[in-house]
Design an enzyme around this catalytic site. Structure first.
Site, PDB file in Angstrom:
ATOM      1  CB  SER A 142      -0.882  -0.005   1.255  1.00 22.19           C
ATOM      2  OG  SER A 142      -1.498   1.261   1.451  1.00 22.19           O
ATOM      3  CE1 TYR A 156      -3.646  -2.025   5.412  1.00 20.43           C
ATOM      4  CE2 TYR A 156      -3.184   0.270   4.898  1.00 20.43           C
ATOM      5  CZ  TYR A 156      -3.463  -1.017   4.477  1.00 20.43           C
ATOM      6  OH  TYR A 156      -3.561  -1.304   3.135  1.00 20.43           O
TER       7      TYR A 156
END
Length: 248
Positions: A142, A156
């Site tokens: 990501s 995250y």
């Protein structure tokens, strides 16, 4: 001739989003695909579409956080198709939140899926790839794995930074075995990931991004196809892909 004719690709998290789109894109390029996820009904629908398009596909129910299932997935692929040329570690969760809200179950879930699940499948695939003389690992990370923001959640982001470190380590460890490693770092993509966020503050923080013209799963699938169809002398190590209007 299709660019991946004769190749075999395993895709985790293939029941929706990037995994689903990647399975269809790789099959369209001639690869035999093994689609893995927990939602068997979704896998059945995907398999039907691929077969109707003339592709070869095996659906495999798999929870990548279970090491035995992850290793079994690679065994199934090799038993069915004889080899594993490409592993797309796509299975992941994005349970954004700030620390201090007692959401430790969600922290564990992210590291179990995003990091350990990736390692379990990779560990099994490496043995097969070494035996056959090469392969390609594609790890979906990501933009949060490159830059931490208040909106991305440190936990995250930490799991995705780990994916980046593991990917670079693998690249160096495996280059003599002719195993290429690519990390793909999407920005905002129209997938189900945001639907699983339980922290209302975190959900609201995504509002600005989701109002942009964000990426589609097919955009990421196309980037993966690009990476895995390069000549063997070419190793595409990293692809960072954002919506044109995403600022960070």
């Amino acid at each position: 001739m299709p660019k991946l004719d004769g190749k075999v690709a395993v895709i985790t998290g293939a029941s929706s989003g990037i995994g689903e789109a990647t399975a269809e894109a790789l099959a369209a390029e001639g690869a035999s695909v093994v689609v893995a996820a927990r939602r068997e009904d979704r896998l059945a629908d995907l398999s039907n579409r691929i077969e109707e398009g003339g592709g070869r596909v095996l659906a495999a129910s798999c929870d990548v956080t279970d090491e035995g299932q992850a290793h079994g997935l690679i065994r199934k692929a090799e038993e069915e198709f004889g080899r594993v040329d490409i592993l797309v570690n796509n299975a992941g969760v994005m349970l954004l939140s700030s620390v201090g809200k007692g959401l430790s179950d969600e922290w564990r879930r992210m590291f179990d899926v995003n990091v350990l699940g990736l390692l379990y499948t990779t560990d099994a695939a490496i043995e097969t790839m070494k035996r056959q003389g090469g392969g390609h690992l594609v790890n979906i990370s990501s933009v949060a794995g490159r830059k931490v923001t208040r909106d991305s959640s440190g936990v995250y982001a930490g799991s995705k930074f780990a994916v980046g470190a593991i990917s670079e380590g693998l690249r160096q460890e495996l280059l003599q075995d002719n195993i290429r490693v690519t990390i793909v770092e999407p920005g905002a993509v129209a997938t189900e990931l945001a639907d699983h966020i339980t922290d209302e503050d975190a959900r609201e923080s995504l509002g600005g991004l989701l109002n942009l013209e964000i990426l589609q799963a097919e955009d990421i699938a196309n980037a993966i196809v690009y990476a895995v169809t390069q000549p063997e002398r070419v190793s595409v190590n990293e692809i960072l892909i954002r919506p044109t209007q995403q600022p960070v």
